[in-house]
Write an enzyme that holds these catalytic residues in place. Structure first.
Site, PDB file in Angstrom:
ATOM      1  N   PHE A 127       0.839  -1.188   0.000  1.00 35.56           N
ATOM      2  CA  PHE A 127       0.000   0.000   0.000  1.00 35.56           C
ATOM      3  C   PHE A 127       0.880   1.247   0.000  1.00 35.56           C
ATOM      4  O   PHE A 127       1.996   1.247   0.519  1.00 35.56           O
ATOM      5  CB  PHE A 127      -1.006  -0.011   1.162  1.00 35.56           C
ATOM      6  CG  PHE A 127      -0.471   0.421   2.491  1.00 35.56           C
ATOM      7  CD1 PHE A 127      -0.861   1.624   3.048  1.00 35.56           C
ATOM      8  CD2 PHE A 127       0.398  -0.386   3.212  1.00 35.56           C
ATOM      9  CE1 PHE A 127      -0.386   2.026   4.287  1.00 35.56           C
ATOM     10  CE2 PHE A 127       0.876  -0.003   4.455  1.00 35.56           C
ATOM     11  CZ  PHE A 127       0.484   1.210   4.987  1.00 35.56           C
ATOM     12  N   GLY A 135       5.869  13.399   4.543  1.00 39.08           N
ATOM     13  CA  GLY A 135       6.068  12.806   5.856  1.00 39.08           C
ATOM     14  C   GLY A 135       4.761  12.351   6.474  1.00 39.08           C
ATOM     15  O   GLY A 135       3.996  11.604   5.866  1.00 39.08           O
ATOM     16  N   THR A 162       6.832  -0.655   1.097  1.00 43.78           N
ATOM     17  CA  THR A 162       7.327  -1.990   1.427  1.00 43.78           C
ATOM     18  C   THR A 162       6.675  -2.972   0.460  1.00 43.78           C
ATOM     19  O   THR A 162       5.476  -2.913   0.218  1.00 43.78           O
ATOM     20  CB  THR A 162       6.964  -2.357   2.874  1.00 43.78           C
ATOM     21  OG1 THR A 162       7.551  -1.397   3.759  1.00 43.78           O
ATOM     22  CG2 THR A 162       7.498  -3.737   3.232  1.00 43.78           C
ATOM     23  N   ARG A 284      29.264 -15.838  28.959  1.00 42.85           N
ATOM     24  CA  ARG A 284      30.414 -14.944  29.072  1.00 42.85           C
ATOM     25  C   ARG A 284      30.868 -14.849  30.526  1.00 42.85           C
ATOM     26  O   ARG A 284      30.051 -14.588  31.423  1.00 42.85           O
ATOM     27  CB  ARG A 284      30.020 -13.565  28.548  1.00 42.85           C
ATOM     28  CG  ARG A 284      31.063 -12.486  28.718  1.00 42.85           C
ATOM     29  CD  ARG A 284      32.230 -12.683  27.787  1.00 42.85           C
ATOM     30  NE  ARG A 284      33.090 -11.504  27.785  1.00 42.85           N
ATOM     31  CZ  ARG A 284      34.279 -11.465  27.221  1.00 42.85           C
ATOM     32  NH1 ARG A 284      34.761 -12.550  26.621  1.00 42.85           N
ATOM     33  NH2 ARG A 284      34.997 -10.359  27.239  1.00 42.85           N
ATOM     34  N   ILE A 353      25.065  -5.897  26.800  1.00 44.61           N
ATOM     35  CA  ILE A 353      25.459  -7.142  27.466  1.00 44.61           C
ATOM     36  C   ILE A 353      26.504  -7.889  26.638  1.00 44.61           C
ATOM     37  O   ILE A 353      27.435  -8.490  27.181  1.00 44.61           O
ATOM     38  CB  ILE A 353      24.215  -8.029  27.709  1.00 44.61           C
ATOM     39  CG1 ILE A 353      23.363  -7.435  28.845  1.00 44.61           C
ATOM     40  CG2 ILE A 353      24.611  -9.470  28.042  1.00 44.61           C
ATOM     41  CD1 ILE A 353      22.015  -8.115  29.025  1.00 44.61           C
ATOM     42  N   GLY A 356      31.848  -5.749  23.316  1.00 45.52           N
ATOM     43  CA  GLY A 356      32.445  -5.531  22.002  1.00 45.52           C
ATOM     44  C   GLY A 356      31.933  -6.483  20.943  1.00 45.52           C
ATOM     45  O   GLY A 356      31.868  -6.131  19.758  1.00 45.52           O
ATOM     46  N   GLU A 379       4.535   3.313  10.368  1.00 48.16           N
ATOM     47  CA  GLU A 379       3.115   3.497  10.716  1.00 48.16           C
ATOM     48  C   GLU A 379       2.907   4.667  11.676  1.00 48.16           C
ATOM     49  O   GLU A 379       2.010   4.666  12.504  1.00 48.16           O
ATOM     50  CB  GLU A 379       2.510   2.218  11.341  1.00 48.16           C
ATOM     51  CG  GLU A 379       2.820   0.930  10.602  1.00 48.16           C
ATOM     52  CD  GLU A 379       2.158   0.841   9.244  1.00 48.16           C
ATOM     53  OE1 GLU A 379       1.837   1.891   8.678  1.00 48.16           O
ATOM     54  OE2 GLU A 379       1.992  -0.270   8.735  1.00 48.16           O
ATOM     55  N   THR A 381       5.337   8.083  13.574  1.00 45.60           N
ATOM     56  CA  THR A 381       6.389   8.268  14.573  1.00 45.60           C
ATOM     57  C   THR A 381       5.811   8.284  15.992  1.00 45.60           C
ATOM     58  O   THR A 381       4.594   8.366  16.189  1.00 45.60           O
ATOM     59  CB  THR A 381       7.112   9.602  14.325  1.00 45.60           C
ATOM     60  OG1 THR A 381       6.155  10.670  14.480  1.00 45.60           O
ATOM     61  CG2 THR A 381       7.717   9.655  12.932  1.00 45.60           C
TER      62      THR A 381
END
Length: 401
Positions: A127, A135, A162, A284, A353, A356, A379, A381
């Site tokens: 659509f 905007g 889309t 970890r 979490i 790096g 849809e 902001t």
């Protein structure tokens, strides 16, 4: 099934559908999602699998070959799919919005022609409301449809479709001045046109061009495009509902259920981020023990899980309100706003979490970190949602006298 984001009061059929979709996500989407996303490759095999499961016809009535399920079932299905890869849920969502608009507002001939093919996934929907310069200001639409005999001639440029390339049916919003004198409120002079086209890029039918995919930060795999109309001729019987001037209402109805869908996507992505975070925290080790045993990480996990639960509850409430036939713009706005904001926060906490390693493309959280921002603007902001929420609250709590 996970402990988080459970939904009470589901039927056996709903639970069976969700279990089937979750198995499909675990086996067919999660193992390939990051690789396909990094290549920006359309997930053709995944889409074919979802067609076989009947997902494209989930909310289309049984009389048209669909499953006739509720918005709640659909939203929970989207949540599961987004947990695997948010782009796939986007492919489903635009198709679903067009099918919903046809079901609610189409003429009988339009329903009979399109819905069975859409239920089977033979026709795939997109659509088109936005334009390059407007905007969130839908009233500023400049694309125009002008009556010419038995046809309308459409001209204009649309943005952010889309499924723009892969779709074969696009619901396009244009301004139509026919029957609407000068001075008519802008939203009363808009019409939705049902535009059939070939899949692909370039000139997909005379007068209609899909230039190519827009290169995006995230939300890859699914094609996001422009749409250019230059003398595009559309038969008058392809005006949605057979009446001009109703397009704004058609689109807003579609966007309202679309906001429940975006909330569901936020819930799914947040769930996956939590799963990745809680798993990595137990693997970890620092200072001689898993980082999950450090209080700072436990606090973070607690906050993440609470946000996942809260967003899911609001999304379910908005879907159930719509299914009941009641107005749900307040609930849908709240759910979309909260779920998208919480999704961003949960993903960022899972990213932290990972330390790096979260910055490495080898880890799935890197993909989620790029996908979550789209939900903040899709849809409508956060600012638009808060305007809707605020206005509705003032209606509900208006001082009398």
């Amino acid at each position: 099934m996970t402990r988080l984001a459970q939904t009470e009061g589901l039927t056996d059929i709903q639970r069976e559908i969700l279990s089937t979709v979750r198995d499909f996500v675990d086996k067919e989407i999660l193992p390939v999602a990051t690789e396909l996303e990094h290549r920006d490759e359309y997930p053709s095999q995944i889409v074919e699998g979802l067609k076989e499961l009947g997902v494209f016809g989930l909310m289309i009535p049984e009389e048209y070959g669909g499953l006739g399920e509720s918005l709640l079932t659909y939203a929970l299905t989207v949540e599961e799919i987004a947990r695997g890869w948010m782009s796939v849920s986007g492919i489903i969502n635009t198709h679903f919005i067009v099918a919903y608009m046809l079901k609610q507002h189409g003429t009988q001939e339009q329903k009979d022609y399109f819905l069975p093919k859409m239920a089977a996934g033979e026709i795939r929907g997109a659509f088109s409301m936005s334009e390059p310069a407007l905007g969130s200001d839908v009233s500023a639409i400049s694309s125009k449809g002008v009556r010419d005999g038995d046809d309308y001639v459409l001209n204009g440029q649309k943005m952010w479709l889309t499924n723009g390339g892969s779709s074969t049916l696009v619901a396009v919003l244009c301004r139509t001045d026919e029957g609407h004198p000068e001075g008519t409120a802008p939203h009363k002079s808009m019409t939705t046109f049902l535009v059939e086209k070939e899949a692909g890029f370039g000139e997909v039918r005379p007068g209609l061009t899909i230039p190519g995919k827009i290169d995006k930060m995230g939300y890859k795999g699914v094609d996001t495009t422009e749409l250019i109309m230059d003398g595009l001729r559309i038969p008058a019987d392809r005006v949605l509902g057979g009446q001009t001037g109703r397009g704004f209402y058609h689109m807003m109805d579609g966007v309202e259920v679309g906001r429940v869908n975006v909330a569901a996507r936020g819930c799914g992505v947040a769930q996956r981020a939590f799963e990745l975070g809680v798993s990595y925290a137990q693997q970890r080790h620092t200072f001689g023990k898993p980082i999950a045993q450090h209080q700072a990480i436990q606090f973070k996990l607690a906050e993440m899980a609470t946000k996942v639960e809260a967003a899911h509850a609001m999304m379910v409430n908005a879907a159930r309100k719509k299914d009941s036939g009641q107005r749900n713009d307040l609930e849908a706005g709240m759910a979309k706003y909260l779920a998208s904001e919480y999704c961003k926060e949960v993903v960022e906490d899972a990213f932290r979490i990972h330390g790096g390693y979260g910055f490495s493309k080898e880890y799935e959280i890197e993909r989620l970190y790029r996908e979550a921002p789209m939900l903040l603007i899709g849809e409508g902001t956060a600012e638009i949602q808060k305007m809707i929420i605020g206005r509705r609250l003032l209606e509900e709590y208006r001082i009398q006298g």
